[in-house]
Design a protein around this motif. Structure first.
Motif, PDB file in Angstrom:
ATOM      1  N   LEU A  70      54.351 -36.196  26.570  1.00  0.00           N
ATOM      2  CA  LEU A  70      54.130 -36.313  25.132  1.00  0.00           C
ATOM      3  C   LEU A  70      55.417 -36.700  24.401  1.00  0.00           C
ATOM      4  N   ASP A  71      56.529 -36.121  24.821  1.00  0.00           N
ATOM      5  CA  ASP A  71      57.816 -36.471  24.212  1.00  0.00           C
ATOM      6  C   ASP A  71      58.143 -37.947  24.430  1.00  0.00           C
ATOM      7  N   ILE A  72      57.867 -38.440  25.622  1.00  0.00           N
ATOM      8  CA  ILE A  72      58.142 -39.853  25.908  1.00  0.00           C
ATOM      9  C   ILE A  72      57.260 -40.761  25.058  1.00  0.00           C
ATOM     10  N   VAL A  73      55.990 -40.401  24.906  1.00  0.00           N
ATOM     11  CA  VAL A  73      55.083 -41.204  24.081  1.00  0.00           C
ATOM     12  C   VAL A  73      55.543 -41.217  22.630  1.00  0.00           C
ATOM     13  N   LEU A  74      55.907 -40.034  22.105  1.00  0.00           N
ATOM     14  CA  LEU A  74      56.389 -39.962  20.724  1.00  0.00           C
ATOM     15  C   LEU A  74      57.686 -40.744  20.544  1.00  0.00           C
ATOM     16  N   LEU A  75      58.558 -40.674  21.546  1.00  0.00           N
ATOM     17  CA  LEU A  75      59.804 -41.426  21.484  1.00  0.00           C
ATOM     18  C   LEU A  75      59.546 -42.923  21.438  1.00  0.00           C
ATOM     19  N   LEU A  76      58.607 -43.389  22.259  1.00  0.00           N
ATOM     20  CA  LEU A  76      58.278 -44.814  22.258  1.00  0.00           C
ATOM     21  C   LEU A  76      57.676 -45.247  20.921  1.00  0.00           C
ATOM     22  N   ILE A  77      56.837 -44.396  20.337  1.00  0.00           N
ATOM     23  CA  ILE A  77      56.254 -44.717  19.031  1.00  0.00           C
ATOM     24  C   ILE A  77      57.335 -44.790  17.964  1.00  0.00           C
ATOM     25  N   LEU A  78      58.258 -43.834  17.986  1.00  0.00           N
ATOM     26  CA  LEU A  78      59.345 -43.836  16.994  1.00  0.00           C
ATOM     27  C   LEU A  78      60.257 -45.042  17.179  1.00  0.00           C
ATOM     28  N   ILE A  79      60.511 -45.423  18.428  1.00  0.00           N
ATOM     29  CA  ILE A  79      61.332 -46.607  18.683  1.00  0.00           C
ATOM     30  C   ILE A  79      60.639 -47.861  18.149  1.00  0.00           C
ATOM     31  N   ALA A  80      59.319 -47.929  18.341  1.00  0.00           N
ATOM     32  CA  ALA A  80      58.566 -49.080  17.822  1.00  0.00           C
ATOM     33  C   ALA A  80      58.643 -49.146  16.300  1.00  0.00           C
ATOM     34  N   PHE A  81      58.500 -47.986  15.642  1.00  0.00           N
ATOM     35  CA  PHE A  81      58.610 -47.950  14.185  1.00  0.00           C
ATOM     36  C   PHE A  81      60.023 -48.334  13.734  1.00  0.00           C
ATOM     37  N   ALA A  82      61.035 -47.858  14.457  1.00  0.00           N
ATOM     38  CA  ALA A  82      62.421 -48.188  14.107  1.00  0.00           C
ATOM     39  C   ALA A  82      62.680 -49.682  14.224  1.00  0.00           C
ATOM     40  N   ILE A  83      62.164 -50.287  15.284  1.00  0.00           N
ATOM     41  CA  ILE A  83      62.330 -51.737  15.457  1.00  0.00           C
ATOM     42  C   ILE A  83      61.624 -52.494  14.349  1.00  0.00           C
ATOM     43  N   ALA A  84      60.418 -52.035  13.991  1.00  0.00           N
ATOM     44  CA  ALA A  84      59.665 -52.693  12.919  1.00  0.00           C
ATOM     45  C   ALA A  84      60.381 -52.608  11.577  1.00  0.00           C
ATOM     46  N   ILE A  85      61.194 -51.558  11.391  1.00  0.00           N
ATOM     47  CA  ILE A  85      61.932 -51.404  10.143  1.00  0.00           C
ATOM     48  C   ILE A  85      63.262 -52.148  10.179  1.00  0.00           C
ATOM     49  N   VAL A  86      63.980 -52.022  11.301  1.00  0.00           N
ATOM     50  CA  VAL A  86      65.332 -52.575  11.388  1.00  0.00           C
ATOM     51  C   VAL A  86      65.315 -54.087  11.599  1.00  0.00           C
ATOM     52  N   PHE A  87      64.362 -54.597  12.368  1.00  0.00           N
ATOM     53  CA  PHE A  87      64.340 -56.019  12.706  1.00  0.00           C
ATOM     54  C   PHE A  87      64.270 -56.918  11.461  1.00  0.00           C
ATOM     55  N   PRO A  88      63.382 -56.664  10.484  1.00  0.00           N
ATOM     56  CA  PRO A  88      63.389 -57.531   9.281  1.00  0.00           C
ATOM     57  C   PRO A  88      64.704 -57.473   8.518  1.00  0.00           C
ATOM     58  N   PHE A  89      65.337 -56.295   8.499  1.00  0.00           N
ATOM     59  CA  PHE A  89      66.623 -56.176   7.794  1.00  0.00           C
ATOM     60  C   PHE A  89      67.697 -57.013   8.488  1.00  0.00           C
ATOM     61  N   ILE A  90      67.743 -56.955   9.823  1.00  0.00           N
ATOM     62  CA  ILE A  90      68.713 -57.766  10.563  1.00  0.00           C
ATOM     63  C   ILE A  90      68.437 -59.251  10.335  1.00  0.00           C
ATOM     64  N   ASN A  91      67.169 -59.609  10.274  1.00  0.00           N
ATOM     65  CA  ASN A  91      66.808 -61.005  10.030  1.00  0.00           C
ATOM     66  C   ASN A  91      67.279 -61.467   8.668  1.00  0.00           C
ATOM     67  N   VAL A  92      67.141 -60.610   7.657  1.00  0.00           N
ATOM     68  CA  VAL A  92      67.609 -60.947   6.300  1.00  0.00           C
ATOM     69  C   VAL A  92      69.124 -61.147   6.293  1.00  0.00           C
ATOM     70  N   VAL A  93      69.850 -60.241   6.938  1.00  0.00           N
ATOM     71  CA  VAL A  93      71.314 -60.363   6.992  1.00  0.00           C
ATOM     72  C   VAL A  93      71.726 -61.629   7.726  1.00  0.00           C
ATOM     73  N   ALA A  94      71.057 -61.937   8.841  1.00  0.00           N
ATOM     74  CA  ALA A  94      71.405 -63.120   9.627  1.00  0.00           C
ATOM     75  C   ALA A  94      71.151 -64.402   8.836  1.00  0.00           C
TER      76      ALA A  94
END
Length: 297
Positions: free
Chosen positions: A18-42
């Motif tokens: 369960l911890d691994i599943v939650l970690l993967l979900i949180l990582i997916a959410f983090a990527i979805a949030i951080v990736f557009p910001f990095i794209n804007v900066v680039a």
């Protein structure tokens, strides 16, 4: 004993999965949030030729500061910074004084007509007078085309007020009663007891109001017509629109003077960078202030 041990090991394995599943979900959410910001900066540091090859960028190959240079060469951005800082400097203390004093009054059980006033506050979250009455009021007060029209039109946020009121209600009433026995008045109790114990909610509301004031554009668009009083958001909007128009007019030329999409992304970074620099200093108060203020015991 063997059954209990096997049951415990299975439970631990389930928890680990369960911890691994939650970690993967949180990582997916983090990527979805951080990736557009990095794209804007680039994109803000990229050239137009590189952007036309690929609109999704993480690290620009041809690093350039031309987008920021073109943005800051326009004098309107400095007018926008000055006006926005003026709105922030005048409006934030007014917001905090009004919200803190009203929240303290409504948090006291002996305050007269407390329940009726709380209903009135909640009612303003559902209904409001609209733009036309507010504009007519500012016109009668001779505040149109002045900075005070933007500063005074936004006094208290009802949602922030309720959060702060709930936080004050969670402070033990015995502290106020002992202070009254020592001869302290309401203002002394507020400044010497309540506020020192309420730094998390004070910092949280300060951040919320600062973000609101920094992003101020709608009221300024309604009440201000002077070019020397436009806030930062409207200044950046006009600069980006002008660059887009100039790019469309020069579309037949071999070289375009300004990369409008890069300037747009640079404007996004310029607008949010000051608030991003302030947030880490208030982050330690943010979670505690919101958690305690949103829950009423």
């Amino acid at each position: 004993m063997k059954k209990d041990t096997s049951h415990t090991s299975k439970k631990r394995n389930k928890i680990q999965v369960l911890d691994i599943v939650l970690l993967l979900i949180l990582i997916a959410f983090a990527i979805a949030i951080v990736f557009p910001f990095i794209n804007v900066v680039a994109i803000s540091f990229a050239t137009q030729q590189e952007y036309l090859k690929s609109t999704v960028l993480l690290i620009p190959k041809a690093f350039t500061l031309e987008n920021y240079k073109a943005l800051f060469q326009d004098g309107r951005i400095w007018i926008g910074y000055r006006t926005t800082l003026l709105i922030l400097g005048l409006g934030l203390p007014i917001n905090m004084i009004l919200t803190t004093s009203m929240a303290y009054g409504l948090s006291r059980p002996e305050f007269p007509f407390k329940r009726s006033l709380i209903y009135f506050v909640v009612l303003t979250m559902l209904f409001n007078g609209g733009i036309i009455p507010m504009y007519l009021l500012m016109k009668q007060l001779h505040l149109i085309n002045t900075i005070w029209s933007v500063v005074l039109v936004y006094g208290v946020n009802s949602f922030y007020l309720i959060i702060m009121m709930n936080y004050f209600q969670n402070i033990p009433n015995s502290l106020m009663e002992s202070a009254k026995l020592d001869g302290a008045g309401e203002w002394a109790i507020l400044f010497k007891i309540i506020l020192p114990l309420s730094m998390p909610i004070i910092a949280t509301m300060t951040l919320f109001y600062a973000v609101d004031r920094w992003n101020e554009w709608f009221n300024a668009m309604i009440f201000i017509r002077r070019g020397d009083l436009i806030p930062l958001q409207l200044a950046l909007r006009s600069i980006v629109i002008d660059s887009q128009m100039s790019e469309q007019m020069n579309v037949s030329n071999v070289q375009v003077e300004r990369f409008s999409e890069g300037m747009k992304m640079a404007a996004v970074i310029v607008a949010m960078l000051p608030i991003m620099c302030v947030f880490p200093f208030l982050q330690k108060y943010f979670a505690k202030g919101m958690l305690v203020g949103a829950i009423k015991e």
